[in-house]
Design a protein around this motif. Structure first.
Motif, PDB file in Angstrom:
ATOM      1  N   ASP A  16      22.573  48.302 -12.866  1.00 48.77           N
ATOM      2  CA  ASP A  16      22.714  48.695 -11.467  1.00 48.77           C
ATOM      3  C   ASP A  16      24.132  49.159 -11.163  1.00 48.77           C
ATOM      4  O   ASP A  16      24.353  50.218 -10.581  1.00 48.77           O
ATOM      5  CB  ASP A  16      22.350  47.518 -10.551  1.00 48.77           C
ATOM      6  N   GLN A  17      25.076  48.347 -11.608  1.00 47.75           N
ATOM      7  CA  GLN A  17      26.474  48.690 -11.315  1.00 47.75           C
ATOM      8  C   GLN A  17      26.867  50.003 -11.954  1.00 47.75           C
ATOM      9  O   GLN A  17      27.535  50.845 -11.350  1.00 47.75           O
ATOM     10  CB  GLN A  17      27.397  47.579 -11.831  1.00 47.75           C
ATOM     11  N   MET A  18      26.460  50.161 -13.222  1.00 49.76           N
ATOM     12  CA  MET A  18      26.866  51.359 -13.943  1.00 49.76           C
ATOM     13  C   MET A  18      26.180  52.600 -13.388  1.00 49.76           C
ATOM     14  O   MET A  18      26.786  53.661 -13.325  1.00 49.76           O
ATOM     15  CB  MET A  18      26.556  51.224 -15.442  1.00 49.76           C
ATOM     16  N   SER A  19      24.910  52.453 -12.989  1.00 49.07           N
ATOM     17  CA  SER A  19      24.209  53.606 -12.417  1.00 49.07           C
ATOM     18  C   SER A  19      24.955  54.097 -11.193  1.00 49.07           C
ATOM     19  O   SER A  19      25.188  55.296 -11.030  1.00 49.07           O
ATOM     20  CB  SER A  19      22.787  53.219 -11.993  1.00 49.07           C
ATOM     21  N   GLY A  20      25.334  53.156 -10.363  1.00 49.27           N
ATOM     22  CA  GLY A  20      26.073  53.512  -9.167  1.00 49.27           C
ATOM     23  C   GLY A  20      27.368  54.208  -9.503  1.00 49.27           C
ATOM     24  O   GLY A  20      27.675  55.281  -8.963  1.00 49.27           O
ATOM     25  N   PHE A  21      28.069  53.615 -10.412  1.00 49.13           N
ATOM     26  CA  PHE A  21      29.369  54.177 -10.761  1.00 49.13           C
ATOM     27  C   PHE A  21      29.233  55.561 -11.391  1.00 49.13           C
ATOM     28  O   PHE A  21      29.951  56.500 -11.040  1.00 49.13           O
ATOM     29  CB  PHE A  21      30.110  53.231 -11.711  1.00 49.13           C
ATOM     30  N   LEU A  22      28.281  55.681 -12.318  1.00 44.67           N
ATOM     31  CA  LEU A  22      28.151  56.947 -13.033  1.00 44.67           C
ATOM     32  C   LEU A  22      27.677  58.063 -12.106  1.00 44.67           C
ATOM     33  O   LEU A  22      28.128  59.200 -12.225  1.00 44.67           O
ATOM     34  CB  LEU A  22      27.184  56.800 -14.213  1.00 44.67           C
ATOM     35  N   SER A  23      26.795  57.725 -11.175  1.00 44.24           N
ATOM     36  CA  SER A  23      26.376  58.809 -10.288  1.00 44.24           C
ATOM     37  C   SER A  23      27.509  59.182  -9.346  1.00 44.24           C
ATOM     38  O   SER A  23      27.634  60.347  -8.974  1.00 44.24           O
ATOM     39  CB  SER A  23      25.092  58.460  -9.539  1.00 44.24           C
ATOM     40  N   SER A  24      28.352  58.223  -9.024  1.00 42.67           N
ATOM     41  CA  SER A  24      29.520  58.591  -8.226  1.00 42.67           C
ATOM     42  C   SER A  24      30.481  59.442  -9.041  1.00 42.67           C
ATOM     43  O   SER A  24      31.264  60.217  -8.501  1.00 42.67           O
ATOM     44  CB  SER A  24      30.240  57.349  -7.707  1.00 42.67           C
ATOM     45  N   ALA A  25      30.425  59.282 -10.340  1.00 38.04           N
ATOM     46  CA  ALA A  25      31.283  60.091 -11.213  1.00 38.04           C
ATOM     47  C   ALA A  25      30.607  61.416 -11.548  1.00 38.04           C
ATOM     48  O   ALA A  25      31.017  62.108 -12.472  1.00 38.04           O
ATOM     49  CB  ALA A  25      31.603  59.341 -12.491  1.00 38.04           C
ATOM     50  N   ASN A  26      29.521  61.703 -10.796  1.00 40.48           N
ATOM     51  CA  ASN A  26      28.912  63.014 -10.906  1.00 40.48           C
ATOM     52  C   ASN A  26      27.979  63.192 -12.112  1.00 40.48           C
ATOM     53  O   ASN A  26      27.723  64.304 -12.548  1.00 40.48           O
ATOM     54  CB  ASN A  26      29.996  64.093 -10.945  1.00 40.48           C
ATOM     55  N   PHE A  27      27.499  62.093 -12.662  1.00 43.11           N
ATOM     56  CA  PHE A  27      26.462  62.195 -13.686  1.00 43.11           C
ATOM     57  C   PHE A  27      25.123  62.228 -12.971  1.00 43.11           C
ATOM     58  O   PHE A  27      24.893  61.444 -12.045  1.00 43.11           O
ATOM     59  CB  PHE A  27      26.498  60.988 -14.632  1.00 43.11           C
ATOM     60  N   GLN A  28      24.232  63.094 -13.454  1.00 45.02           N
ATOM     61  CA  GLN A  28      22.915  63.122 -12.829  1.00 45.02           C
ATOM     62  C   GLN A  28      22.099  61.935 -13.314  1.00 45.02           C
ATOM     63  O   GLN A  28      22.245  61.518 -14.482  1.00 45.02           O
ATOM     64  CB  GLN A  28      22.201  64.417 -13.181  1.00 45.02           C
ATOM     65  N   HIS A  29      21.236  61.470 -12.450  1.00 43.79           N
ATOM     66  CA  HIS A  29      20.509  60.246 -12.784  1.00 43.79           C
ATOM     67  C   HIS A  29      19.640  60.410 -14.021  1.00 43.79           C
ATOM     68  O   HIS A  29      19.531  59.539 -14.864  1.00 43.79           O
ATOM     69  CB  HIS A  29      19.650  59.794 -11.593  1.00 43.79           C
TER      70      HIS A  29
END
Lengths: 856, 405
Positions: free
Chosen positions: A610-623
């Motif tokens: 959960d934490q990483m998904s949030g962080f990575l999408s904020s870093a502009n990675f597509q889900h």
């Protein structure tokens, strides 16, 4: 030139050919020889009995000549060669009119060896006037003789066998050059160089030879004189003379005065030796012979692994065989002039003597062993002069002028030849096959290639996981890992064994930290993967950037153990994620590692997810481009095989390797002009300038001219290696090794760019960047990273603050750029750097990544 | 530097007579460079090549030693050789040289004290007096030697109170990681050897001197270990001592600008507290911190700073003006007067003025900001507002101009 350089450059073919060269002698035996021969033939035929019908008289005679009328050996030889031939025997000797030496043609190693060893006792016997009946005839031992069939002298009664002790090598290697067999003596080096030269002049010399023969035919007196000469000198005089001239011929180039000096000493020494060794003379080589030839045979044994070399050496060592009889012969046959005359005169006298000897022996001894005749493959300089004088028509004029050059400037020529070989520019340009690389690429149905970078916080277990992956995929074998484990245990770091598969530098091992990017490869069914194992430590982020710049996608390794994930998220987990995103990596597989440490807790996995998904999408990675796999890098769970741990049964998704296969590599810019960033420069045998790296765009093929920026030097591609296999071409996306030619290594450095000379990449020291700020930006000093490139520079100006989405200017000339905003900045570098719009650049300052962006 | 006359004091400078100074150490040349500006008159010993015509008509060229007075047109300072070349036109005539001829004086530290006299064109203003004061201060600490390194790159620097001198830059290609580790480690050993021999050539270790080794990762540690093993191998006592006393500091790269991190490090601060450069480095850090906080107290660039000073915002209680000393050296008199006026205003308001040299790392950071920056006593906002309008077009042009690809 170093010695092995020399051996490398030696023309084996040439050296071998020497043995074939000379075959047009007349078959003529002296009466003495004839008598011995007849006697011998009869004896041999008697010894062979029924089998005698299987061999011709010519064969017997030839073998006899070869073995100097030694019946035993002849019989053994004939038996092994013709009557019961071994399957390996290739070429029957009778086809060779002059009984070409066994050394040169048949089954080189054993036959050559036996020949060397058994020749000389016979020389000794002969010289001392021993007759055939003095030799024991152990014919009643067929089994033993069979056992020793490779060694025809071997029929020795048991009690008389001795252990062969390798004789001490003669210091200085002067006694015929056999002193230090493994090394090439200067003399031999010169001789070989001379042979090469002489070979080139073959054509010229052949003409001289013909002319000389023509003159000889006209002369009536000469053969008569020869006959007279022969009768006084005895059966061996001719052979002695040949060897004498051979020695002279061989020694002449370097040791001009040499032949005169050893003469008083050597005959004494040698004359004594055979007498002392009398009983041995029949069965084994004399001590002196051993000292001369034993060493060469030793060399043979000791140097067995160097498979080609010993043969060559054996050839070079052949000449000493002649020295020996020469020395022995000197005593019974004193040269009348050599005693009273001064050295200088004696030398000239000898030379004339040589030439006479040469002419007569050519006529009279066609059956001389090959190596003896080799020495006469080329007429001596004096012969040339004589021939020319005899002609006196000026026909051979230009040939004689050519000849002194050979004698006088031998050594200098050898040196010049050596120097010429060192010159790079003499090498022809590599040939291009002018392939249409792109269509070749379309045609080839090779596996797709993809490279991925492994990133994550320090000690997340990146290297260990990759080590385990390689082990499970059988890229490295268990033995290697066991060995590493043992080594790791000795320094008390057994858990690092798997990481050591990739961490090969001594500092990396002793400190247990990856420092530089390690590259490795493995293949799955559909894809050939390149692993780039990046260092996690903050200090080595420049190396990580270098790795990430070559990657299509990334594995982000996260330490799931308590506290480690949280600290990683503040540290390099965060920085690496931002970096790989800004380097253009869009797909990331998150490997939640060390889950075995928290008993495969699904809650922990989900929390991290959960934490990483949030962080990575904020870093502009597509889900859709993010995947999570729970793994244990140390145990190998869910890497290649599914976890067998019941506690991990809740995970049913794909394993790491399956996820990797699901990842599509980025589209390659195949049609763009060539761009390749050099990630390493080193020396190899193929080229002093070998570079490796990944082709960023375009394609190249063998023979292509390329331009290296920023030095602006041109080079040529000599050959290409892709995945350690030579290929003719390579395209963008491949990691290749290029062997370059016609370029000075000083102009090729790591992080330089190889490009198409027609469309070179421009150089600049100032560039404008559309950057995403990770930290506050203001005019300040920064490190500029682009792949391997790491340059110092500073932000010179900030012309505008841009809108993150639309890219329109929000504010002109801001004083400061806040984190997570986009700005256009101007960066000035300390030196010229190859730069081009569209490149991705990372700016760091004080050990922190402050911005990353795209060149405008 | 010292006054040539014992009676001379800072307060009693006579504009007419000029100031006579003695060069007593190499560092003085740097100070002289700061003192001497275009238009000043320098009287110093010179060696001039003259052509003499003999009675027979033949000519002989020879060097003649003389004292010359030169009106300065330009100066050139060679930091590595510590040599100052002052070129200009001769103002006093003698037997060999006539007025108006050009001459280049070379001022350098030599065994005997060299005396030169300076007449300032613009007079001895506060900035000039401050420079002179700095130049005259005695018993300075010895320069610190520092090696800033990373794999394959080392910068050997000397850090004095006033400047950083990059003595030598060493670059060497280290084989990267491939199948064998041997090549890479032998490459590093060769690199360490090269660095060590250069270090010993470039820096005089016969006087007690601190050596700082700074690098990311383990390079500095390994280099010290290499020094120690070298010392043990060769039995070199002095090297052993140097290696033992070397201080290892972390830096993020091996580039020279990483010296900033080195100078900030607690190890260095402990050793060199209160020296000019540590104070300046601190001030620069403070400035950057305030910029990050965006609290309106930190401003850079001439116009905002001018405005702030005019408002009296740089005053008692933390107001600091940071100016690059190059502003006072090469600019024309009018500009110089303007900046001197700023300095005087800040001093009057009770603020602190720091002249940073671009020969020092903190000065280089200031240079990146345009050479002038200030920390205000109270926050002010929108100092750059109206300026934006005027300079907007200009800024765009310069951005395009710099994209020279």
């Amino acid at each position: 030139m170093s010695r092995h350089q020399y051996v490398r450059n030696l023309d084996y073919q040439d050296a071998m050919d020497e043995f074939e060269g000379f075959s047009e002698e007349e078959d003529e035996l002296s009466p003495e020889d004839r008598a011995l021969m007849n006697q011998g033939v009869a004896d041999v035929q008697a010894a062979l009995g029924v089998e005698a019908s299987k061999v011709t008289v010519a064969q017997i005679e030839e073998s006899l000549w070869h073995y100097y009328y030694d019946i035993d050996k002849t019989v053994t030889y004939l038996t092994s060669k013709f009557i019961n031939p071994r399957p390996k025997a290739t070429k029957p000797a009778p086809q060779q009119p002059n009984g070409k030496s066994v050394t040169s043609t048949i089954d080189f190693a054993p036959a050559g060896l036996s020949l060397e060893l058994d020749l000389h006792p016979n020389w000794a016997t002969k010289c001392l006037g021993l007759t055939d009946d003095a030799i024991p005839a152990p014919r009643a031992r067929p089994s033993l003789s069979h056992f020793f069939r490779d060694m025809p002298w071997g029929n020795i009664p048991k009690h008389r066998e001795t252990t062969f002790i390798p004789p001490p090598a003669a210091p200085g290697g002067l006694l015929g050059g056999s002193g230090a067999p493994p090394k090439m003596s200067k003399l031999q080096a010169l001789a070989a160089a001379r042979k090469k030269k002489a070979e080139e002049k073959n054509a010229v010399n052949d003409k001289v030879e013909q002319a000389r023969m023509g003159v000889k035919e006209l002369s009536v007196k000469e053969p008569l004189a020869d006959k007279a000469n022969l009768s006084t000198a005895g059966p061996f005089s001719k052979r002695l003379k040949t060897s004498e001239s051979a020695a002279q011929d061989r020694v002449a180039p370097t040791f001009a005065t040499q032949p005169t000096q050893p003469e008083p000493a050597q005959p004494v020494e040698v004359a004594k030796a055979p007498e002392d060794e009398l009983p041995l003379a029949k069965a084994q080589p004399s001590a002196f012979a051993q000292s001369l030839f034993g060493s060469s045979s030793n060399t043979r044994k000791s140097e067995a692994p160097r498979d080609e070399l010993p043969d060559i050496q054996a050839q070079h060592f052949a000449p000493p065989k002649i020295d020996f009889p020469f020395c022995v012969g000197k005593a019974p046959k004193p040269t009348p002039t050599s005693i009273e005359l001064g050295p200088a005169f004696e030398l000239s006298k000898r030379k004339r003597d040589d030439s006479e000897g040469y002419e007569t022996t050519v006529v009279l001894y066609p059956n001389l062993p090959q190596f003896v005749r080799d020495n006469f493959a080329q007429p001596s300089p004096d012969d040339i002069v004589l021939a020319a004088q005899a002609q006196a028509k000026g026909k051979a004029g230009q040939k004689t002028t050519a000849q002194p050059k050979k004698k006088g400037t031998q050594s200098t020529e050898a040196v010049t030849a050596g120097v010429n070989e060192l010159k790079i520019d003499d090498a022809p340009l590599p040939k291009s096959r002018n392939l249409d690389v792109l269509s070749e690429f379309e045609k080839s149905k090779s596996k797709k290639t993809a490279s991925f970078v492994v990133v994550g916080h320090v000690d997340a277990g990146k290297s260990t996981m990759m080590g385990r992956l390689l082990l499970d995929l059988k890229v490295v074998d268990q033995r290697t890992v066991d060995r590493l484990r043992k080594e790791a245990e000795t320094i008390g770091k057994s858990s690092f064994a798997l990481a050591w598969v990739l961490d090969q530098r001594s500092e990396e091992r002793s400190r247990g930290v990856t420092i530089d990017v390690a590259t490795n490869r493995f293949e799955t069914e559909h894809t050939a993967f390149t692993i780039l194992d990046a260092p996690g430590h903050q200090d080595f982020i420049p190396n990580m950037i270098a790795g990430a710049s070559q990657a299509d996608f990334a594995i982000l390794v996260i330490d799931a153990s308590t506290g480690a994930f949280e600290s990683g998220l503040k540290g390099q987990t965060r920085e690496h994620s931002l970096l790989i995103r800004s380097m253009g990596v869009s797909r990331v597989i998150v490997a939640v590692n060390k889950l075995d440490m928290v008993a495969w807790s699904q809650e922990r996995f989900n929390e991290i997810k959960d934490q990483m998904s949030g962080f990575l999408s904020s870093a502009n990675f597509q889900h859709k481009n993010i995947a999570f796999v729970p793994v244990s890098g140390l145990q190998g769970d869910n890497l290649v095989r599914r976890s067998s741990d019941p506690a991990a049964s809740w995970y049913t998704g794909p394993t790491l390797v399956e996820e990797l296969e699901n990842s599509e590599p980025n589209a390659r810019a195949l049609a763009s002009p060539l761009r390749m960033t050099i990630s390493e420069v080193y020396r190899t045998m193929q080229s002093p300038v070998t570079v490796s790296g990944r082709i960023d765009a375009g394609s190249l093929q063998m023979g292509d001219a390329i331009l290296i920026q920023p030095s602006g030097e041109k080079a040529y591609v000599k050959s290409i290696l892709a995945d350690d296999a030579p290929v003719d071409w390579a395209v963008a996306g491949q990691n290749v090794v290029l062997h370059l030619s016609h370029v000075d290594p000083a102009h090729v450095r790591v992080a330089d760019i190889i490009c198409d000379p027609a469309k070179p990449i421009p150089r600049a020291d100032t560039f404008t960047l559309k950057a995403l700020a990770f930290d506050f930006l203001m005019p300040m000093q920064v490190d500029v990273h682009r792949g391997r490139l790491h340059a110092a520079g500073r932000i010179e100006a900030i012309p505008a603050l841009l809108d993150k989405v639309t890219g329109s200017v929000i504010k002109k000339k801001p004083k400061i750029v806040k984190p997570a905003t986009v700005a256009r900045i101007v960066v000035k570098l300390d030196g010229l750097v190859p730069l081009e719009a569209g490149q991705r650049v990372v700016l760091r300052s004080g050990g922190q990544t402050v911005a990353a962006g795209l060149l405008e | 530097m010292r006054f040539a006359s014992k009676r001379q004091t800072l307060e009693g400078i006579d504009e007419e007579d000029g100031v006579s100074l003695l060069i007593v150490e190499p560092e003085d040349m740097w100070h002289a460079n700061n003192l001497i500006s275009v238009g000043d008159i320098i009287h110093a010993p010179a060696l001039r090549k003259v052509t003499v015509t003999t009675a027979t008509g033949s000519t002989i060229g020879k060097g003649v030693r003389m004292n010359l007075s030169v009106k300065v047109k330009s100066t050139f300072f060679d930091p590595l050789a510590s040599e100052l070349k002052v070129s200009g036109t001769v103002v006093n005539e003698n037997e060999w040289v006539s007025v108006g001829q050009h001459h280049t004086l070379t001022l350098r530290y030599e065994k005997a004290d060299i005396k030169f006299t300076i007449w300032k064109k613009a007079g001895w203003d506060s900035v000039a007096i401050q420079s002179l004061k700095e130049a005259l201060s005695e018993d300075r600490p010895e320069a610190i030697a520092a090696v800033v390194m990373q794999e394959g790159l080392a910068n050997i620097c000397l850090i004095t109170e006033f400047r950083t001198i990059v003595k030598q830059r060493i670059e060497s290609a280290i084989p990267k990681k491939r199948s064998t580790s041997k090549e890479s480690s032998s490459g590093m050993t060769a690199f360490y050897d090269k660095t060590l021999s250069n270090l010993r050539n470039a820096v005089d270790f016969s006087i007690p001197r601190t050596l700082l080794l700074a690098s990311p990762g383990f390079v500095a540690q390994d280099f010290r270990a290499h020094m120690q093993s070298e010392a043990a191998r060769t039995g070199d006592k002095s090297l052993q001592r140097i290696a033992k006393e070397a201080v290892i500091v972390h830096s993020s790269t091996g580039h020279v600008h990483s010296l900033n991190e080195v100078l900030k490090s607690p190890e260095v601060k402990k050793m060199m507290h209160d020296t000019k450069f540590t104070i300046e480095t601190n001030l620069m850090d403070q400035f950057y911190d305030r910029m990050r906080k965006d609290d309106g107290k930190a401003w850079y660039g001439t116009k905002p700073v001018e405005k702030a000073i005019a408002e009296g915002a740089v005053g008692r209680g933390g107001g600091v003006l940071l100016v690059n000393n190059a502003f006072f050296r090469s600019m024309d008199v009018a500009t110089r007067r303007k900046y001197v006026a700023l300095v005087d205003k800040v001093k009057k308001d009770g603020g602190e003025v720091r002249l940073l040299s671009s020969d020092h790392e903190s000065g280089k950071r200031l240079e990146a900001l345009g050479g002038i920056a200030t920390i205000l006593t109270y926050p002010m906002f929108d100092l750059d507002e109206d300026e934006e309008e005027e300079e907007g077009n200009e800024g765009n042009n310069s951005a395009e101009g710099t994209m020279v690809l």
